[in-house]
Design a protein around this motif. Structure first.
Motif, PDB file in Angstrom:
ATOM      1  N   GLY A  68       0.817  -1.209   0.000  1.00  0.00           N
ATOM      2  CA  GLY A  68       0.000   0.000   0.000  1.00  0.00           C
ATOM      3  C   GLY A  68       0.849   1.256   0.000  1.00  0.00           C
ATOM      4  N   VAL A  69       1.893   1.267   0.829  1.00  0.00           N
ATOM      5  CA  VAL A  69       2.783   2.429   0.903  1.00  0.00           C
ATOM      6  C   VAL A  69       3.525   2.621  -0.421  1.00  0.00           C
ATOM      7  N   ALA A  70       3.999   1.516  -1.007  1.00  0.00           N
ATOM      8  CA  ALA A  70       4.726   1.606  -2.281  1.00  0.00           C
ATOM      9  C   ALA A  70       3.828   2.168  -3.382  1.00  0.00           C
ATOM     10  N   THR A  71       2.575   1.728  -3.423  1.00  0.00           N
ATOM     11  CA  THR A  71       1.633   2.222  -4.422  1.00  0.00           C
ATOM     12  C   THR A  71       1.406   3.717  -4.263  1.00  0.00           C
ATOM     13  N   LEU A  72       1.249   4.154  -3.022  1.00  0.00           N
ATOM     14  CA  LEU A  72       0.987   5.567  -2.762  1.00  0.00           C
ATOM     15  C   LEU A  72       2.190   6.436  -3.116  1.00  0.00           C
ATOM     16  N   LEU A  73       3.377   6.007  -2.712  1.00  0.00           N
ATOM     17  CA  LEU A  73       4.574   6.807  -2.978  1.00  0.00           C
ATOM     18  C   LEU A  73       4.891   6.869  -4.475  1.00  0.00           C
ATOM     19  N   ALA A  74       4.630   5.769  -5.181  1.00  0.00           N
ATOM     20  CA  ALA A  74       5.020   5.677  -6.589  1.00  0.00           C
ATOM     21  C   ALA A  74       4.385   6.762  -7.442  1.00  0.00           C
ATOM     22  N   ALA A  82       9.547   5.346  -9.842  1.00  0.00           N
ATOM     23  CA  ALA A  82       8.350   4.658  -9.364  1.00  0.00           C
ATOM     24  C   ALA A  82       8.388   3.166  -9.669  1.00  0.00           C
ATOM     25  N   LEU A  83       8.914   2.797 -10.826  1.00  0.00           N
ATOM     26  CA  LEU A  83       8.876   1.390 -11.244  1.00  0.00           C
ATOM     27  C   LEU A  83       9.608   0.452 -10.293  1.00  0.00           C
ATOM     28  N   PRO A  84      10.861   0.741  -9.882  1.00  0.00           N
ATOM     29  CA  PRO A  84      11.501  -0.171  -8.929  1.00  0.00           C
ATOM     30  C   PRO A  84      10.784  -0.208  -7.583  1.00  0.00           C
ATOM     31  N   LEU A  85      10.160   0.914  -7.205  1.00  0.00           N
ATOM     32  CA  LEU A  85       9.409   0.940  -5.947  1.00  0.00           C
ATOM     33  C   LEU A  85       8.207   0.001  -6.023  1.00  0.00           C
ATOM     34  N   LEU A  86       7.544  -0.047  -7.186  1.00  0.00           N
ATOM     35  CA  LEU A  86       6.392  -0.923  -7.359  1.00  0.00           C
ATOM     36  C   LEU A  86       6.795  -2.394  -7.375  1.00  0.00           C
ATOM     37  N   LEU A  87       8.008  -2.673  -7.842  1.00  0.00           N
ATOM     38  CA  LEU A  87       8.482  -4.052  -7.882  1.00  0.00           C
ATOM     39  C   LEU A  87       9.047  -4.522  -6.541  1.00  0.00           C
ATOM     40  N   ALA A  88       9.403  -3.579  -5.682  1.00  0.00           N
ATOM     41  CA  ALA A  88      10.041  -3.934  -4.408  1.00  0.00           C
ATOM     42  C   ALA A  88       9.212  -4.892  -3.546  1.00  0.00           C
ATOM     43  N   PRO A  89       7.882  -4.673  -3.372  1.00  0.00           N
ATOM     44  CA  PRO A  89       7.101  -5.615  -2.554  1.00  0.00           C
ATOM     45  C   PRO A  89       7.123  -7.040  -3.114  1.00  0.00           C
TER      46      PRO A  89
END
Length: 260
Positions: A68-74, A82-89
């Motif tokens: 949820g946090v990754a989606t919001l920050l991205a 944003a892309l690596p952040l979305l893949l991190a979870p």
């Protein structure tokens, strides 16, 4: 009440609440819509982990929160960051889960990319086109639900989704096409929007079928019991997963919306 309509009251009641919240969120846009989408994505990943690794409830909560946090920050970052952040979870879950890691990875990626896609549709294309996307998915589901139960007939894929019929499936396409035609007429977009709407409808059904197949393989009926008459958040938004991811891919190959 006939057994095939036994879930109608609960389904309609909770459906109405979701529609009202959804309309409010889409209308508000901005931070409110971003937070709403992030919460939904986090809940879907939480449910997913509870399905694929039911003996790790703590990990489910952690991964749901991280997603949820990754989606919001991205959405507030340039796409390249944003892309690596979305893949991190997805990567974090691979290291924490004891089983079904591939299933988790694929569905979590779909969930986060779908959330990112919906936020960008609202931010970049505005209220009207976000409503179009949601309406296509909702009409596909609602028309398919009633047509399937009223008409009946051959099942679409009985081993995976015993209640889905070809009548309901095709009716969903027709309903989506009508939505596309109405938007094309009233916005000046090309009538190609009818075909795009049908394609988005098909993608939403693919998302629904993929989630049903995953649950069937895991021996689970519903992703959770959070939404009366609908099961869980993942059960309710599986169609939006397929539709949003498809729309993201569409945006890479063609400008949208087309003018007349």
């Amino acid at each position: 009440m006939n057994e095939k309509w036994s879930d109608l009251a609960a389904r309609m009641g909770s459906g109405l609440v979701m529609v009202l919240i959804g309309i409010w969120g889409i209308w508000a846009g901005g931070d409110i819509f971003h937070v709403l989408v992030a919460i939904i994505c986090g809940l879907m990943v939480w449910e997913l982990v509870r399905i694929v690794s039911p003996d790790q409830p703590g990990v489910a909560l952690q991964l749901g929160g991280v997603s949820g946090v990754a989606t919001l920050l991205a959405v507030y970052l340039p796409t390249g960051f944003a892309l690596p952040l979305l893949l991190a979870p997805c990567m974090v879950g691979l290291g924490q889960l004891k089983q079904n890691r591939s299933t988790y990875m694929i569905f979590t990626l779909l969930v986060l990319m779908a959330g990112f896609g919906m936020m960008n549709v609202r931010d970049d294309l505005g209220f009207g086109w976000m409503v179009w996307l949601v309406l296509v998915v909702v009409v596909t589901d609602v028309v398919g639900y009633f047509a399937g139960r009223m008409i009946g007939g051959p099942k679409f894929w009985p081993r995976v989704s015993p209640k889905k019929t070809w009548a309901g499936t095709v009716a969903g396409w027709i309903g989506a096409g009508v939505v596309g035609a109405l938007f094309a007429i009233n916005t000046g977009a090309s009538l190609q929007l009818i075909g795009v709407s049908v394609a988005v409808s098909m993608a939403s059904q693919m998302g629904d079928i993929a989630e049903s197949a995953m649950k069937r393989r895991m021996g689970v009926k519903d992703s959770s019991s959070l939404i009366p008459g609908h099961g869980g958040v993942l059960d309710r938004f599986d169609g939006m997963l397929g539709a949003s991811v498809f729309f993201l891919m569409l945006g890479q190959v063609a400008a949208f919306p087309w003018s007349v």
